[in-house]
Write a protein that holds these residues in place. Structure first.
Motif, PDB file in Angstrom:
ATOM      1  N   ALA A 427       0.836  -1.198   0.000  1.00 27.56           N
ATOM      2  CA  ALA A 427       0.000   0.000   0.000  1.00 27.56           C
ATOM      3  C   ALA A 427       0.873   1.251   0.000  1.00 27.56           C
ATOM      4  O   ALA A 427       0.558   2.242  -0.664  1.00 27.56           O
ATOM      5  N   SER A 428       1.969   1.186   0.720  1.00 31.16           N
ATOM      6  CA  SER A 428       2.809   2.380   0.732  1.00 31.16           C
ATOM      7  C   SER A 428       3.473   2.597  -0.616  1.00 31.16           C
ATOM      8  O   SER A 428       3.780   3.728  -0.989  1.00 31.16           O
ATOM      9  N   VAL A 429       3.650   1.511  -1.371  1.00 29.55           N
ATOM     10  CA  VAL A 429       4.163   1.672  -2.743  1.00 29.55           C
ATOM     11  C   VAL A 429       3.119   2.398  -3.599  1.00 29.55           C
ATOM     12  O   VAL A 429       3.431   3.341  -4.330  1.00 29.55           O
ATOM     13  N   VAL A 430       1.870   1.944  -3.477  1.00 29.35           N
ATOM     14  CA  VAL A 430       0.812   2.617  -4.231  1.00 29.35           C
ATOM     15  C   VAL A 430       0.733   4.084  -3.800  1.00 29.35           C
ATOM     16  O   VAL A 430       0.617   4.992  -4.626  1.00 29.35           O
ATOM     17  N   GLY A 431       0.821   4.293  -2.469  1.00 29.69           N
ATOM     18  CA  GLY A 431       0.725   5.658  -1.962  1.00 29.69           C
ATOM     19  C   GLY A 431       1.835   6.533  -2.494  1.00 29.69           C
ATOM     20  O   GLY A 431       1.631   7.730  -2.739  1.00 29.69           O
ATOM     21  N   ALA A 432       3.001   5.935  -2.690  1.00 28.85           N
ATOM     22  CA  ALA A 432       4.124   6.722  -3.193  1.00 28.85           C
ATOM     23  C   ALA A 432       3.754   7.403  -4.505  1.00 28.85           C
ATOM     24  O   ALA A 432       4.264   8.477  -4.825  1.00 28.85           O
ATOM     25  N   TYR A 433       2.823   6.797  -5.237  1.00 31.34           N
ATOM     26  CA  TYR A 433       2.454   7.369  -6.540  1.00 31.34           C
ATOM     27  C   TYR A 433       1.988   8.811  -6.407  1.00 31.34           C
ATOM     28  O   TYR A 433       2.456   9.701  -7.090  1.00 31.34           O
ATOM     29  N   TYR A 434       1.039   9.035  -5.495  1.00 30.99           N
ATOM     30  CA  TYR A 434       0.500  10.395  -5.493  1.00 30.99           C
ATOM     31  C   TYR A 434       1.424  11.381  -4.785  1.00 30.99           C
ATOM     32  O   TYR A 434       1.440  12.546  -5.117  1.00 30.99           O
ATOM     33  N   ILE A 438       3.023  14.751  -6.816  1.00 23.83           N
ATOM     34  CA  ILE A 438       3.107  16.154  -6.418  1.00 23.83           C
ATOM     35  C   ILE A 438       4.509  16.687  -6.694  1.00 23.83           C
ATOM     36  O   ILE A 438       4.689  17.791  -7.224  1.00 23.83           O
ATOM     37  N   ILE A 439       5.486  15.883  -6.385  1.00 26.48           N
ATOM     38  CA  ILE A 439       6.870  16.306  -6.659  1.00 26.48           C
ATOM     39  C   ILE A 439       7.064  16.511  -8.143  1.00 26.48           C
ATOM     40  O   ILE A 439       7.668  17.495  -8.592  1.00 26.48           O
ATOM     41  N   LYS A 440       6.514  15.586  -8.923  1.00 29.42           N
ATOM     42  CA  LYS A 440       6.625  15.711 -10.384  1.00 29.42           C
ATOM     43  C   LYS A 440       5.980  17.013 -10.847  1.00 29.42           C
ATOM     44  O   LYS A 440       6.555  17.753 -11.654  1.00 29.42           O
ATOM     45  N   VAL A 441       4.804  17.285 -10.331  1.00 26.86           N
ATOM     46  CA  VAL A 441       4.111  18.517 -10.737  1.00 26.86           C
ATOM     47  C   VAL A 441       4.942  19.745 -10.367  1.00 26.86           C
ATOM     48  O   VAL A 441       5.094  20.667 -11.163  1.00 26.86           O
ATOM     49  N   MET A 442       5.517  19.697  -9.190  1.00 29.50           N
ATOM     50  CA  MET A 442       6.278  20.862  -8.736  1.00 29.50           C
ATOM     51  C   MET A 442       7.549  21.065  -9.529  1.00 29.50           C
ATOM     52  O   MET A 442       7.931  22.178  -9.847  1.00 29.50           O
ATOM     53  N   PHE A 443       8.223  19.953  -9.840  1.00 23.36           N
ATOM     54  CA  PHE A 443       9.558  20.087 -10.388  1.00 23.36           C
ATOM     55  C   PHE A 443       9.610  19.970 -11.905  1.00 23.36           C
ATOM     56  O   PHE A 443      10.545  20.453 -12.514  1.00 23.36           O
ATOM     57  N   PHE A 444       8.621  19.329 -12.506  1.00 22.21           N
ATOM     58  CA  PHE A 444       8.765  19.071 -13.942  1.00 22.21           C
ATOM     59  C   PHE A 444       7.691  19.739 -14.788  1.00 22.21           C
ATOM     60  O   PHE A 444       7.828  19.784 -15.998  1.00 22.21           O
TER      61      PHE A 444
END
Lengths: 495, 647
Positions: A427-434, A438-444
């Motif tokens: 579940a924490s792997v799935v959670g890592a997605y969102y 956010i990091i992707k949105v911020m940085f890329f």
């Protein structure tokens, strides 16, 4: 004679001080009006800090008072510290927001103070009566807080929903309490525990149902699945500072209460409630991780995130050992810092034309506000549980404890616990997605519009200090006191 | 000294390859050519010391692997065989380096090209100086890598990339065999060092190795595995398909790698491991058969090809076949001698054809050439010398070596010797024919090229011509000067212990000097015959080839299409492999692994998330219902657990 008439007040000095402070500040606010909001806020924080000092200095073994209805030990001290820190920070974070929104109300900090008082009582409750008292004091304050912006449709809706469902859960809890009293003959946790342990046969069905109902009432407060449904709506609808407050302090308090209820009165029945905790833990982790994937509103996302994190914390209870409890305590401490930091960032998401709260609004933050993007990036990675950030260690301790329990069992019947750990990690792997999204949105992503420069030094300080704590948690200078205090806190309940 | 010979090119390759931009084109050329000139000079010194001094040098550089029973070093074993290879490799490489300065003068990546050439040279030197199988394998793979890089040097040309990949893959088959051979050797002897292994081989005679349901002769198995490696590298029948395609690379590369050095690595390897092969008559017979078949097979194809480089490539293939059947009949000296002389005249032919191509503005099709004799007379002269040497014109290089091989095949009592002899003679006829055909089509008759190309025809510059002269000298004299040492009366002094014969008293090389007169005359006669046919068909009656190909349409098509080997491989191996690949990709990977693995997991998470979102209706009664359902479920569970309670 006086000694018998007047109970020992010393263990409750902190709560008493808070109650007097709250009333005094209320009077002060009434006479000075909304202009005094900033001062009242600061004084509220001051009251909390003084209470914090009182709590910290109380560093003794377990002491009962008020006819054994109230207990203070290392576990309550630790949880109260967390509650007070979270509440004080919530007050600090709210000040700039209400000023910017021109919605300053002096009642706000006082309600937070009262809610915190309720939480303190909850943490120290050793009786179904004090439990309910604390819970209701907290809940009533929170209902009002959720809809403190009376003119906002969303906020009123959120407040109303929270109130109706909260009332339902309170009813359930009360019903459960009465069943327990009816079958055991006492409301005191210690007495209930003794009675159940001395029973020659298994617990009465009435006690069982009563316990389930109490459990459900508390699960509502920590928003564990399937009692979580209010959370996303309320988190999204309530004003952001309120959400920031909701996300941490009440969770810590309710979890502390849940732990005490499970271990003191119903410790004998641990084999049966462990299964329910395992289920709630699993369901919370999975739902918290999966449902967040499709969210676009960052507050709603944080609601699911908190559901998921409660699931991880419950793993510590499921372990049923001192290490598990220690893991839970550490988890909540880290959860506090991560969430306060994240909400500080969310509170800084303000454009010229007002607050924004969509994830897409964070696009290109790394270019426009690199420091904030870095801090939020650290929080997201920590929430996702990426080593060596603090969030990873929180998960590490609970999972380590639950695996240790499962392995130590000679019959190896606890394969359910192994499954819990495995599914939790997935579940924490799935959670890592969102979180990573956010990091992707911020940085890329390309920036679209810019946040206004944050005026509040408090927010900046909170962001900076929390981010630093997340990064530096693996330093022994920082984690050693937390680990040690957490160990002592856990030892107070399970020796 | 040997360190300088081997590592000089390596350092030059590193400098030119990694710092080519800083050094500039000229700097890279000076460094690489300089290193090669030094290496070439020292190689000749080594040949005189070792070959004519009768010594063997062992040089240990450092320990490579020391793990349990497996111990071996980075070390050089320099005996006459190695010294001869050093001379061949470094001399040709040095000349090719210099030639490349002129040939690649219009190319924008000169430093990279020179670096690759030097890297190749280093790997080849590691191969020939190795004192153990693993180091040899290192060099073996190194030359494969350099060959890949150089064939695909013009990486923007799809055909060049395809050829590079083909060369690499086909070699992989051979290398796999070689590696298995090394494993087998280590398994049965416990060592990979030549001297240790060779000493133990006689004890292993007659032993068998169990594989699946078969009991195979141990030494034969090892030899066949090693020989499969040699077949891949030396483009022998079956694994030869990469060599003609490799002509996509720049011509200096063809001269160096695909004529003079790398392709002869297989020959060298079999000669080096002669102490093993000698104990397996079956393996030797197999080598003979493959060699003789390749010689005739490649020659037949050579007669029909129109690409000037491909003709020479098939010729190389064919000549390598000669070398192998010489090895197979234990005429190791003759094989290495042919390797030695072949390096000169084949490099000369390739570089000469490069000069022709350069003159013709990168045209390689002989049908569009013709009449170049007067326009580029020096190149013409060099090409004729190369052709004479190749076809075995008396007293030129090929005359001694090739005739020796054919005579040895006649004299040998090997079971395959008769087949090898007749194939060898017939291949010599074809060799003569296609070689002269090349000369006539290119240099005689009317020009068939366009006007604009004709106007640009010019003799190449001195950088290109000088190496041709040196090689021509070699083609003219190498056979005459060295025949006594390689195959003649000084045979034993010269080779020393480098080449092994199980039955030293019964040396086939000795017997080859006492064969009937008609055997000695036969290569010469067929050479003249081939020449006359070519003259008739391409000078006197130029319409003959068309008539011939019309009359023997199927035979011609068979030769022209290279016996359809590529098509057969495409049908049997390449297409099924591609189909399997597409199947595994589309069905296996995308439809199963991705669908149920990553993509499936992601999709199901998304679907679940949407379902959860759907549950989040916003209605209070839905939420309350969920809570009550939860309580009901928990109560049921608890009651179930406690067995209905006590009251």
């Amino acid at each position: 004679m006086t000694e018998t008439l007047l109970p020992d007040l010393a263990p409750a000095y902190g709560e008493i001080f808070m109650a007097i402070g709250a009333m005094a500040l209320l009077m002060f606010g009434v006479f000075r009006g909304n202009k005094s909001t900033e001062l009242v806020s600061l004084l509220t924080a001051a009251v909390m800090i003084v209470t914090l000092i009182i709590t910290v200095t109380w560093n003794d073994t377990a002491v009962y008072t008020f006819e054994n209805m109230f207990v203070v030990d290392r576990f309550t001290s630790f949880m109260k510290i967390l509650v007070l820190v979270a509440s004080a920070l919530a007050v600090f974070m709210s000040m700039q927001y209400f000023k910017d929104e021109k919605e300053e109300r002096f009642e706000y900090p006082i309600l937070v103070l009262l809610a915190t008082l309720g939480m303190m009582v909850m943490v120290s409750a050793n009786d179904l009566m004090s439990l309910y008292m604390g819970l209701e004091l907290q809940s009533l304050s929170l209902y009002v807080l959720a809809s403190i912006r009376r003119d906002s449709e969303l906020a009123t809706e959120a407040g109303l929903k929270y109130f109706v469902l909260g009332a339902l859960s309170s009813g359930i809890l009360l019903f459960g309490s009465s069943l327990i009293y009816g079958f055991v003959g006492s409301t005191n946790f210690t007495v209930i525990g003794q009675t159940l342990s001395q029973a020659s046969h298994g617990p009465d069905i009435g006690v069982i149902i009563g316990m389930v109902l109490v459990l459900a009432g508390l699960a509502f407060k920590i928003s564990a699945v399937p009692f979580h449904m209010w959370t996303p709506d309320v988190y999204q609808g309530a004003p952001t500072p309120v959400t920031a407050f909701f996300a941490v302090a009440p969770k810590v308090a309710a979890l502390a209460l849940l732990v005490r209820v499970l271990y003191v009165p119903f410790g004998e029945m641990s084999e049966s409630w462990t299964q329910v905790i395992v289920f709630m833990s699993l369901a919370s982790m999975v739902l918290g991780s999966v449902a967040a994937v499709v969210q676009t509103n960052i507050k709603r996302l944080m609601a699911y995130s908190s559901i998921g994190h409660i699931g991880f914390a419950l793993v510590g209870i499921a372990a049923g050992s001192q290490d598990g409890l220690r893991g839970l305590v550490i988890y909540m401490a880290i959860y506090l810092v991560m969430n306060v930091g994240t909400f500080a960032c969310i509170l800084a998401m303000r454009r010229k034309d007002g607050m924004v709260e969509d994830i897409s609004d964070l696009a290109g933050l790394a270019q426009t506000r690199p420091a904030m993007a870095a801090a939020l990036g650290i929080f997201m990675l920590s929430l996702a549980g990426i080593p060596p950030l603090a969030g990873f260690w929180g998960k590490w301790y609970v999972f380590k404890a639950v695996i240790a329990t499962a392995v130590a069992d000679p019959m190896a019947t606890n394969y359910g616990l192994i499954m819990l750990a495995v599914i939790g990690v997935m579940a924490s792997v799935v959670g890592a997605y969102y979180y990573l999204n956010i990091i992707k949105v911020m940085f890329f992503n390309e920036p679209e519009g810019e946040f206004i420069l944050q005026k509040s030094r408090k927010l900046k300080a909170i962001m900076g200090v929390s981010a630093a704590l997340m990064l530096l948690f693996l330093l022994p200078q920082i984690n050693a006191p937390v680990l040690e205090y957490a160990r002592m806190a856990a030892a107070a309940l399970i020796s | 000294m040997y360190q300088i010979i081997v590592f000089g090119p390596f350092i030059a390759a590193i400098l030119a390859g990694l710092f080519g931009r800083q050094l500039g084109d000229k700097g890279a050329q000076i460094i690489t050519c300089g290193a090669l000139v030094v290496s070439a000079f020292l190689s000749w010194v080594a040949l005189f010391q070792i070959g004519f001094g009768g010594t063997v040098e062992h040089v240990t550089i450092m320990t490579w692997v020391s793990s349990g029973d497996l111990n071996f070093n980075w070390a050089f074993k320099v005996d006459t065989l190695t010294a001869v290879m050093l001379v061949v490799v470094n001399t040709v490489s040095c000349l090719v380096h210099i030639y490349s300065i002129g040939y690649m003068s219009h190319d924008p990546h000169k430093a990279r090209f020179m670096a690759y050439l030097s890297l190749f040279t280093f790997a080849m030197l590691m191969l020939v100086t190795a004192d153990n199988f693993v180091q040899m394998f290192f060099g073996w793979e190194g030359v494969g890598l350099a060959s890949y890089l150089l064939i695909g040097f013009w990486y923007k040309k799809p055909s060049a990339c395809a050829a590079a990949i083909k060369a690499f893959l086909v070699n992989r088959v051979g290398d796999f065999g070689f590696a298995l051979g090394i494993f087998a050797i280590y398994m049965v002897t416990g060592s990979v060092e030549f001297d240790v292994v060779f000493a133990k081989i006689p004890e292993l005679q007659g032993q068998t190795i169990h594989f699946l349901w078969m009991d195979l002769d141990l030494i034969t198995t090892i030899c066949i595995l090693l020989f499969i490696g040699a077949m891949g590298k030396s483009a022998q029948l079956g694994l030869h398909t990469w060599l003609p395609d490799a002509m996509e690379g720049p011509t200096p590369v063809s001269a160096l790698i695909h004529a003079a050095t790398m392709v002869t690595a297989g020959v060298f390897m079999v000669a080096r491991t002669s102490p093993i092969f000698e104990y397996s008559p079956d393996a030797l017979a197999f080598v003979t058969f493959i060699g003789a078949s390749t010689a005739i097979f490649a020659a037949t194809i050579g007669t029909t090809q129109n690409d000037i480089k491909r003709v020479i490539a098939y010729s190389t293939c064919s000549q390598l076949g000669y070398m192998f059947f010489a090895l197979g009949i234990s005429a190791y000296g003759a094989a290495i001698f042919h390797l030695f002389t072949h390096a000169f005249f084949k490099a000369l032919l390739f570089l000469g054809s490069g000069s022709v191509i350069h003159a013709m503005s990168d045209e390689q099709d002989m049908r569009k050439m013709g009449g170049l004799r007067k326009k580029i007379p020096w190149t013409f002269a060099m090409m004729v010398i190369g052709t004479l040497a190749l076809t075995g014109f008396p007293f030129l290089a090929g005359y001694y070596s090739k005739d020796m091989i054919i005579e040895a095949a006649f004299a040998s009592d090997s079971s395959m010797a008769g087949y090898a002899f007749f194939m060898g003679v017939f291949a010599a006829l074809l060799t003569s024919f296609y070689s002269w055909r090349l000369i006539f089509m290119t240099f005689f008759g009317e020009s068939r090229s366009s006007k604009s190309v004709q106007d640009h025809v010019h003799e190449s510059g001195n950088w290109m011509m000088a190496p041709l002269y040196v090689l021509a000298l070699g083609a003219l004299l190498a056979g005459f000067i060295f025949k006594d040492y390689f195959i003649g009366q000084n045979y034993e002094d010269f080779w020393g212990s480098a080449l092994f014969l199980k039955d030293a008293a019964n040396n086939v090389m000795e017997a080859a000097h006492h064969v009937p007169g008609w055997v000695i005359a036969s290569p010469f006669i067929v050479m003249i015959l081939g020449f006359l046919i070519a003259v008739y068909a391409y000078i006197i009656k130029p319409e003959t080839p068309a008539q011939f190909s019309g009359t023997f349409r199927y035979l011609y098509a068979l030769f022209y299409n290279k016996w359809y080997i590529d098509e057969i491989y495409d049908y049997l191996l390449v297409n099924p492999a591609k189909k399997l690949g597409v199947f595994l990709w589309k069905k296996g990977d995308e439809n199963i692994i991705d669908r149920f693995g990553p993509d499936g997991a992601a999709a199901s998470v998304m679907a679940l998330a949407r379902k959860f979102r759907g549950l989040q209706s916003g209605y209070i009664y839905h939420y309350a219902f969920a809570m009550l359902m939860g309580i009901a479920a928990f109560v049921t569970w608890f009651v179930f657990i406690s067995g209905g309670g006590a009251s």
